[in-house]
Write an enzyme that holds these catalytic residues in place. Structure first.
Site, PDB file in Angstrom:
ATOM      1  N   LYS A   1       5.462   2.172  -2.934  1.00 20.88           N
ATOM      2  CA  LYS A   1       5.515   3.552  -3.428  1.00 20.88           C
ATOM      3  C   LYS A   1       5.844   3.501  -4.903  1.00 20.88           C
ATOM      4  O   LYS A   1       6.558   2.585  -5.339  1.00 20.88           O
ATOM      5  CB  LYS A   1       6.624   4.323  -2.691  1.00 20.88           C
TER       6      LYS A   1
ATOM      7  N   LYS B   1       0.865  -1.194   0.000  1.00 21.64           N
ATOM      8  CA  LYS B   1       0.000   0.000   0.000  1.00 21.64           C
ATOM      9  C   LYS B   1       0.890   1.229   0.000  1.00 21.64           C
ATOM     10  O   LYS B   1       1.851   1.298   0.779  1.00 21.64           O
ATOM     11  CB  LYS B   1      -0.864  -0.027   1.276  1.00 21.64           C
TER      12      LYS B   1
ATOM     13  N   ASN C   1      -2.604  20.671   2.112  1.00 24.78           N
ATOM     14  CA  ASN C   1      -3.676  19.834   2.648  1.00 24.78           C
ATOM     15  C   ASN C   1      -3.446  19.511   4.126  1.00 24.78           C
ATOM     16  O   ASN C   1      -4.312  19.752   4.976  1.00 24.78           O
ATOM     17  CB  ASN C   1      -3.750  18.548   1.805  1.00 24.78           C
TER      18      ASN C   1
ATOM     19  N   SER D   1      -7.347   5.258   4.457  1.00 22.50           N
ATOM     20  CA  SER D   1      -7.249   4.584   3.147  1.00 22.50           C
ATOM     21  C   SER D   1      -7.622   3.109   3.302  1.00 22.50           C
ATOM     22  O   SER D   1      -8.308   2.531   2.459  1.00 22.50           O
ATOM     23  CB  SER D   1      -5.817   4.663   2.605  1.00 22.50           C
TER      24      SER D   1
ATOM     25  N   LYS E   1       4.789   2.112   8.797  1.00 26.14           N
ATOM     26  CA  LYS E   1       3.608   2.888   9.215  1.00 26.14           C
ATOM     27  C   LYS E   1       2.376   1.988   9.322  1.00 26.14           C
ATOM     28  O   LYS E   1       1.619   2.067  10.283  1.00 26.14           O
ATOM     29  CB  LYS E   1       3.368   3.993   8.171  1.00 26.14           C
TER      30      LYS E   1
ATOM     31  N   THR F   1      -5.132  12.560   7.689  1.00 18.15           N
ATOM     32  CA  THR F   1      -3.742  12.618   8.159  1.00 18.15           C
ATOM     33  C   THR F   1      -3.632  13.623   9.315  1.00 18.15           C
ATOM     34  O   THR F   1      -3.063  13.332  10.368  1.00 18.15           O
ATOM     35  CB  THR F   1      -2.810  13.027   7.003  1.00 18.15           C
TER      36      THR F   1
HETATM   37  P1  NAD Z   1       0.662  19.824  -0.214  1.00 17.52           P
HETATM   38  O1  NAD Z   1       1.341  19.832  -1.531  1.00 17.52           O
HETATM   39  O2  NAD Z   1      -0.809  19.973  -0.157  1.00 17.52           O
HETATM   40  O3  NAD Z   1       1.278  20.993   0.704  1.00 17.52           O
HETATM   41  C1  NAD Z   1       2.649  21.196   0.865  1.00 17.52           C
HETATM   42  C2  NAD Z   1       2.855  22.566   1.494  1.00 17.52           C
HETATM   43  O4  NAD Z   1       4.247  22.735   1.782  1.00 17.52           O
HETATM   44  C3  NAD Z   1       2.447  23.734   0.617  1.00 17.52           C
HETATM   45  O5  NAD Z   1       1.754  24.672   1.416  1.00 17.52           O
HETATM   46  C4  NAD Z   1       3.795  24.344   0.201  1.00 17.52           C
HETATM   47  O6  NAD Z   1       3.720  25.732  -0.032  1.00 17.52           O
HETATM   48  C5  NAD Z   1       4.608  24.066   1.432  1.00 17.52           C
HETATM   49  N1  NAD Z   1       6.043  24.194   1.233  1.00 17.52           N
HETATM   50  C6  NAD Z   1       6.793  23.772   0.187  1.00 17.52           C
HETATM   51  N2  NAD Z   1       8.072  24.160   0.378  1.00 17.52           N
HETATM   52  C7  NAD Z   1       8.120  24.806   1.563  1.00 17.52           C
HETATM   53  C8  NAD Z   1       9.152  25.454   2.311  1.00 17.52           C
HETATM   54  N3  NAD Z   1      10.399  25.492   1.869  1.00 17.52           N
HETATM   55  N4  NAD Z   1       8.826  26.046   3.489  1.00 17.52           N
HETATM   56  C9  NAD Z   1       7.577  26.020   3.946  1.00 17.52           C
HETATM   57  N5  NAD Z   1       6.569  25.422   3.293  1.00 17.52           N
HETATM   58  C10 NAD Z   1       6.834  24.827   2.117  1.00 17.52           C
HETATM   59  O7  NAD Z   1       1.136  18.467   0.492  1.00 17.52           O
HETATM   60  P2  NAD Z   1       0.443  17.700   1.696  1.00 17.52           P
HETATM   61  O8  NAD Z   1      -0.437  16.630   1.169  1.00 17.52           O
HETATM   62  O9  NAD Z   1      -0.096  18.694   2.657  1.00 17.52           O
HETATM   63  O10 NAD Z   1       1.697  16.944   2.336  1.00 17.52           O
HETATM   64  C11 NAD Z   1       2.596  17.606   3.215  1.00 17.52           C
HETATM   65  C12 NAD Z   1       3.545  16.585   3.850  1.00 17.52           C
HETATM   66  O11 NAD Z   1       2.780  15.599   4.548  1.00 17.52           O
HETATM   67  C13 NAD Z   1       4.436  15.801   2.876  1.00 17.52           C
HETATM   68  O12 NAD Z   1       5.677  15.550   3.520  1.00 17.52           O
HETATM   69  C14 NAD Z   1       3.702  14.489   2.703  1.00 17.52           C
HETATM   70  O13 NAD Z   1       4.584  13.428   2.332  1.00 17.52           O
HETATM   71  C15 NAD Z   1       3.172  14.305   4.114  1.00 17.52           C
HETATM   72  N6  NAD Z   1       2.022  13.390   4.198  1.00 17.52           N
HETATM   73  C16 NAD Z   1       0.865  13.694   3.546  1.00 17.52           C
HETATM   74  C17 NAD Z   1      -0.224  12.837   3.652  1.00 17.52           C
HETATM   75  C18 NAD Z   1      -1.553  13.163   3.014  1.00 17.52           C
HETATM   76  O14 NAD Z   1      -2.536  12.471   3.325  1.00 17.52           O
HETATM   77  N7  NAD Z   1      -1.642  14.191   2.189  1.00 17.52           N
HETATM   78  C19 NAD Z   1      -0.106  11.640   4.399  1.00 17.52           C
HETATM   79  C20 NAD Z   1       1.093  11.372   5.061  1.00 17.52           C
HETATM   80  C21 NAD Z   1       2.153  12.268   4.944  1.00 17.52           C
END
Ligand code: NAD
Length: 419
Positions: free
Chosen positions: A104, A68, A219, A358, A92, A188
């Site tokens: 992945k 997954k 997000n 999920s 995880k 999340t």
């Molecule tokens: P997203 O693309 O919606 O948001 C990412 C955010 O990070 C944006 O606001 C962007 O402007 C910001 N960003 C980028 N570079 C930056 C910097 N240098 N300084 C400050 N902010 C910066 O992504 P997301 O889905 O919110 O995911 C964020 C993190 O959470 C990632 O590491 C992802 O792997 C992890 N994650 C997400 C999920 C999920 O369900 N979406 C689940 C587990 C882990």
């Protein structure tokens, strides 16, 4: 400093393996992916020309259930990063105690250069290339960087066409109207909130007096800010790629107002952009790295990996760090936080809410059920709290940092399944 994300995960794994007294054979079996699959993905451009891109899927370990993990469309693929993310997914899922393994994958392509129709044909092309490698009982992909719920809908459709039967359980992260799960879009952050609240109780932090800084306002970052604000915590700093918005008075900002302004004006780093939302006299603009230096109680990295390092770890003044991003803290920074008694809730627990819901989505699809939001959240809360307490017990009884405790729990469960 270690910059290789796979080497970082391996370092944590080795510490856990030492505690579990695993022999060389076990270590070798656990630290290498089961399969790294590569196929050429072919799709048609609007011009009628054929384009071929590199598609890949790392299937790490399926001892506990089908692989997954997310799919990303990105111009650069660093295989070490993909392997580390697949390994993290396996751990995880084990920490979350859901019957899934880790994977992945994605395609090496810049989706920003594609039209909507081209993106759809790419998504369908990926499924055609990987159809025999994936499936509801084999490997269930989900959205990741630049792959949205819409992309999952196209992929389910293509999978179902080839399979000859509608198979919504072949992918998760689908839109609600297309057999997605309630709460998946903010699960999340919601899961992170449940474990943060448990930690706050242990540390005797009163939400109304607890200040929080969040790196990333996408997000995960936005939803974390929204949920914590509703629960009474004070969101005093948020950032995006352009900069940091900081509430100097520590009164707390309204994440929904910030989001509205960000959507209207497109920036967050400039305090003046928030106009009526923020009284500019009391809000200030900081450069990106400064968010970690602020005098706040809790820091939530919710953007990129490798942002808290040996170079800046010493400047952190918070009591706790909640890793909603994957791999935001390097092992060297972890060592500094341990010395400074800063509690880190590790990614493999803190952001597990996404994969847990999920799994609920997959389960609902398989049973042809649709759970209401309360049922999803009740189950998510029960699971996150239970795993937090399992990790807390290992942390206390073995005297190890919380990340080591989480790895001991996850690796131990995978070994048990393999045995
Ligand atoms: P997203 O693309 O919606 O948001 C990412 C955010 O990070 C944006 O606001 C962007 O402007 C910001 N960003 C980028 N570079 C930056 C910097 N240098 N300084 C400050 N902010 C910066 O992504 P997301 O889905 O919110 O995911 C964020 C993190 O959470 C990632 O590491 C992802 O792997 C992890 N994650 C997400 C999920 C999920 O369900 N979406 C689940 C587990 C882990």
């Amino acid at each position: 400093m270690t910059n290789n994300p796979f080497a970082n995960v391996l370092q944590y794994f080795t510490t856990a393996a030492d505690h579990l007294e695993l022999d060389k054979t076990w270590r070798e079996r656990l630290q290498d992916p089961d399969r790294v699959i590569e196929h050429e993905v072919s799709f048609e451009l609007d011009s009628g020309k054929k384009k071929k891109v590199h598609g890949y899927r790392v299937q790490f370990n399926n001892a506990r259930g089908p692989y997954k993990g997310g799919l990303r469309f990105h111009p650069e693929v660093a295989i070490d990063e993909v392997k580390s993310l697949a390994f993290l997914m396996a751990l995880k899922c084990a920490v979350a105690d859901i019957p899934m393994g880790g994977g992945k994958g994605g395609a090496q392509v810049n989706p920003k250069e594609l039209s909507g129709a081209e993106l759809e044909r790419l998504a369908r092309g990926w499924v055609q290339a990987f159809y025999h490698d994936i499936g509801p009982d084999k490997d269930i992909p989900a959205p990741d960087v630049y792959t949205s719920p819409q992309v999952m809908t196209w992929m389910v459709d293509e999978y179902s066409k080839i399979a000859g039967t509608y198979t919504p359980s072949s992918f998760t992260g689908k839109p609600l109207g297309k057999d997605g799960s309630e709460a998946r879009d903010y699960s999340t952050s919601q899961g992170g909130f449940y474990v943060l609240r448990e930690l706050a109780r242990k540390l005797n932090l009163n939400p109304e007096k607890t200040t929080v800084a969040i790196q990333g306002f996408g997000n995960v970052g936005y939803n974390a800010a929204r949920i914590l604000n509703q629960a009474g915590y004070k969101i005093v700093a948020v950032s995006d790629s352009k900069g940091v918005l900081y509430d100097k008075r520590h009164q707390g900002m309204d994440p929904d107002n910030i989001r509205r302004q960000k959507e209207e004006k497109g920036v967050i780093g400039n305090a003046y952009c928030v106009g009526s939302v923020c009284d500019v006299e009391h809000y200030t603009e900081l450069s990106n790295g400064d968010i970690f230096k602020l005098d706040v109680d809790i820091i939530i990295p919710a953007a990129l990996g490798g942002v808290l390092t040996r170079e800046n770890a010493d400047t952190v003044r918070a009591k706790a760090i909640v890793e909603l991003a994957n791999g935001p803290v390097t092992p060297e920074a972890d060592a500094v936080f341990e010395k400074k008694n800063i509690f880190v809730i590790p990614d493999i627990l803190a952001n597990a809410g996404g994969v847990i819901v999920s799994y609920y989505e997959w389960f609902q699809n398989k049973q042809d059920e649709h759970w209401d939001e309360d049922r999803v959240l009740d189950q998510l809360k029960a699971n996150m709290v239970k795993q937090f307490n399992n990790i807390w017990t290992i942390h206390q009884s073995k005297g190890v940092p919380p990340r080591t405790a989480a790895y001991i729990l996850g690796v131990g469960r995978i070994v048990e399944a393999m045995q």
